[in-house]
Design a protein around this motif. Sequence first.
Motif, PDB file in Angstrom:
ATOM      1  N   ASN A 114       0.821  -1.212   0.000  1.00 44.10           N
ATOM      2  CA  ASN A 114       0.000   0.000   0.000  1.00 44.10           C
ATOM      3  C   ASN A 114       0.854   1.262   0.000  1.00 44.10           C
ATOM      4  N   ASP A 115       2.024   1.181   0.620  1.00 48.86           N
ATOM      5  CA  ASP A 115       2.894   2.340   0.723  1.00 48.86           C
ATOM      6  C   ASP A 115       3.479   2.749  -0.628  1.00 48.86           C
ATOM      7  N   VAL A 116       3.625   1.775  -1.532  1.00 52.07           N
ATOM      8  CA  VAL A 116       4.243   2.057  -2.844  1.00 52.07           C
ATOM      9  C   VAL A 116       3.333   1.617  -3.985  1.00 52.07           C
ATOM     10  N   ARG A 117       2.051   1.582  -3.739  1.00 48.86           N
ATOM     11  CA  ARG A 117       1.086   1.013  -4.670  1.00 48.86           C
ATOM     12  C   ARG A 117       1.061   1.700  -6.030  1.00 48.86           C
ATOM     13  N   VAL A 118       1.374   2.997  -6.078  1.00 52.80           N
ATOM     14  CA  VAL A 118       1.286   3.743  -7.336  1.00 52.80           C
ATOM     15  C   VAL A 118       2.155   3.117  -8.421  1.00 52.80           C
ATOM     16  N   GLY A 119       3.332   2.675  -8.055  1.00 51.75           N
ATOM     17  CA  GLY A 119       4.220   2.066  -9.037  1.00 51.75           C
ATOM     18  C   GLY A 119       3.635   0.816  -9.659  1.00 51.75           C
ATOM     19  N   TYR A 120       3.002  -0.013  -8.851  1.00 58.96           N
ATOM     20  CA  TYR A 120       2.368  -1.215  -9.368  1.00 58.96           C
ATOM     21  C   TYR A 120       1.146  -0.868 -10.215  1.00 58.96           C
ATOM     22  N   GLU A 121       0.389   0.125  -9.781  1.00 61.80           N
ATOM     23  CA  GLU A 121      -0.772   0.570 -10.551  1.00 61.80           C
ATOM     24  C   GLU A 121      -0.354   1.022 -11.942  1.00 61.80           C
ATOM     25  N   GLU A 122       0.720   1.790 -12.000  1.00 63.12           N
ATOM     26  CA  GLU A 122       1.184   2.287 -13.292  1.00 63.12           C
ATOM     27  C   GLU A 122       1.680   1.156 -14.172  1.00 63.12           C
ATOM     28  N   SER A 123       2.325   0.144 -13.581  1.00 64.36           N
ATOM     29  CA  SER A 123       2.835  -0.968 -14.384  1.00 64.36           C
ATOM     30  C   SER A 123       1.705  -1.753 -15.027  1.00 64.36           C
ATOM     31  N   VAL A 124       0.624  -1.991 -14.281  1.00 65.02           N
ATOM     32  CA  VAL A 124      -0.528  -2.679 -14.859  1.00 65.02           C
ATOM     33  C   VAL A 124      -1.141  -1.831 -15.970  1.00 65.02           C
ATOM     34  N   GLY A 125      -1.231  -0.527 -15.732  1.00 66.69           N
ATOM     35  CA  GLY A 125      -1.789   0.378 -16.728  1.00 66.69           C
ATOM     36  C   GLY A 125      -1.022   0.359 -18.029  1.00 66.69           C
ATOM     37  N   GLN A 126       0.298   0.272 -17.950  1.00 68.94           N
ATOM     38  CA  GLN A 126       1.120   0.256 -19.152  1.00 68.94           C
ATOM     39  C   GLN A 126       0.836  -0.967 -20.013  1.00 68.94           C
ATOM     40  N   VAL A 127       0.692  -2.122 -19.362  1.00 69.86           N
ATOM     41  CA  VAL A 127       0.451  -3.354 -20.102  1.00 69.86           C
ATOM     42  C   VAL A 127      -0.931  -3.346 -20.741  1.00 69.86           C
ATOM     43  N   VAL A 128      -1.946  -2.964 -19.968  1.00 73.89           N
ATOM     44  CA  VAL A 128      -3.306  -2.929 -20.492  1.00 73.89           C
ATOM     45  C   VAL A 128      -3.417  -1.903 -21.613  1.00 73.89           C
ATOM     46  N   LYS A 129      -2.781  -0.756 -21.427  1.00 71.57           N
ATOM     47  CA  LYS A 129      -2.810   0.289 -22.454  1.00 71.57           C
ATOM     48  C   LYS A 129      -2.269  -0.225 -23.783  1.00 71.57           C
ATOM     49  N   LYS A 130      -1.151  -0.909 -23.746  1.00 71.56           N
ATOM     50  CA  LYS A 130      -0.547  -1.399 -24.978  1.00 71.56           C
ATOM     51  C   LYS A 130      -1.443  -2.410 -25.667  1.00 71.56           C
ATOM     52  N   THR A 131      -2.045  -3.311 -24.893  1.00 74.56           N
ATOM     53  CA  THR A 131      -2.894  -4.349 -25.469  1.00 74.56           C
ATOM     54  C   THR A 131      -4.169  -3.769 -26.063  1.00 74.56           C
ATOM     55  N   ILE A 132      -4.863  -2.919 -25.285  1.00 71.67           N
ATOM     56  CA  ILE A 132      -6.116  -2.340 -25.761  1.00 71.67           C
ATOM     57  C   ILE A 132      -5.882  -1.440 -26.972  1.00 71.67           C
ATOM     58  N   ASN A 133      -4.844  -0.615 -26.921  1.00 73.94           N
ATOM     59  CA  ASN A 133      -4.560   0.286 -28.035  1.00 73.94           C
ATOM     60  C   ASN A 133      -4.282  -0.477 -29.330  1.00 73.94           C
ATOM     61  N   SER A 134      -3.604  -1.599 -29.222  1.00 75.00           N
ATOM     62  CA  SER A 134      -3.224  -2.342 -30.417  1.00 75.00           C
ATOM     63  C   SER A 134      -4.428  -2.947 -31.127  1.00 75.00           C
ATOM     64  N   ILE A 135      -5.530  -3.148 -30.400  1.00 78.99           N
ATOM     65  CA  ILE A 135      -6.730  -3.742 -31.004  1.00 78.99           C
ATOM     66  C   ILE A 135      -7.739  -2.681 -31.404  1.00 78.99           C
ATOM     67  N   PHE A 136      -8.122  -1.823 -30.469  1.00 76.70           N
ATOM     68  CA  PHE A 136      -9.174  -0.839 -30.742  1.00 76.70           C
ATOM     69  C   PHE A 136      -8.791   0.146 -31.841  1.00 76.70           C
ATOM     70  N   ALA A 137      -7.505   0.420 -32.013  1.00 78.86           N
ATOM     71  CA  ALA A 137      -7.084   1.357 -33.048  1.00 78.86           C
ATOM     72  C   ALA A 137      -7.206   0.773 -34.443  1.00 78.86           C
ATOM     73  N   LYS A 138      -7.391  -0.551 -34.532  1.00 79.64           N
ATOM     74  CA  LYS A 138      -7.406  -1.214 -35.840  1.00 79.64           C
ATOM     75  C   LYS A 138      -8.753  -1.811 -36.212  1.00 79.64           C
ATOM     76  N   VAL A 139      -9.687  -1.878 -35.256  1.00 75.36           N
ATOM     77  CA  VAL A 139     -10.992  -2.488 -35.529  1.00 75.36           C
ATOM     78  C   VAL A 139     -12.067  -1.410 -35.528  1.00 75.36           C
TER      79      VAL A 139
END
Length: 229
Positions: free
Chosen positions: A196-221
């Motif tokens: 909980n003390d350093v949660r922001v870093g983990y939150e951002e890491s998950v966001g980066q992965v999801v962002k890359k995956t979603i962007n790669s599909i929605f931008a093309k369909v």
Amino acid sequence: MIATYVLIYLATISVSALKLPDELPRCNRKDAKLNECIKSAYGPWLVTLAKGLPEFRAPSIAPLRIESLSIAQGSGPVNLVQNYTDVRYHYYELTTVTNVEATITDTEFRVRQETFAKNITFLANYKFDGDVNISMDFIGDVIERDGERYVQIQTVKVGLNPATGTYKFENLFGGDDQKAEILHRVLNENAIEIFNDVRVGYEESVGQVVKKTINSIFAKVPFKDLFLD
């Protein structure tokens, strides 16, 4: 428990439209049972994403990968700076969806989904694991590009709240098992507080992965091909 909200920005780029694979179910966005349809489609989508979609440049999510991750020291009683390389989130593809709330119109895209994973393992040079509840809140617009309409995800906020967690570090202190045991005891007795003390870093890491995956599909369909209507 872990609640997840991811922040995503999709750049406007010119790409050729692609068709979704036939095995990916689509829903009628005007159906009164849209939430139930998206919920039932979650499993097949995960199966396909676990294999990867090379034509969309979407890598396999089994595991989710991040090249490197640095977690800054927090302000809690146990100060721990964490640096990882070749980060892998294992078993994300085994999550199950528990609830969906969707609003999808000609101009608006909002999907909130809550999922559960019995075990998510974060593996790098060091690792920890624990039980996970994940919720993702996707908010976006339907935009026009090159004569076609596309979903443009603008916001998916990320928040993590772990229920349990276990740290396991190997080859610490030059192989001094006694010192390593003491550190592990301190870390695991305070695992949730440390996270909980350093949660922001983990939150951002998950966001980066999801962002890359979603962007790669929605931008093309095109929008019309994402749904039955």
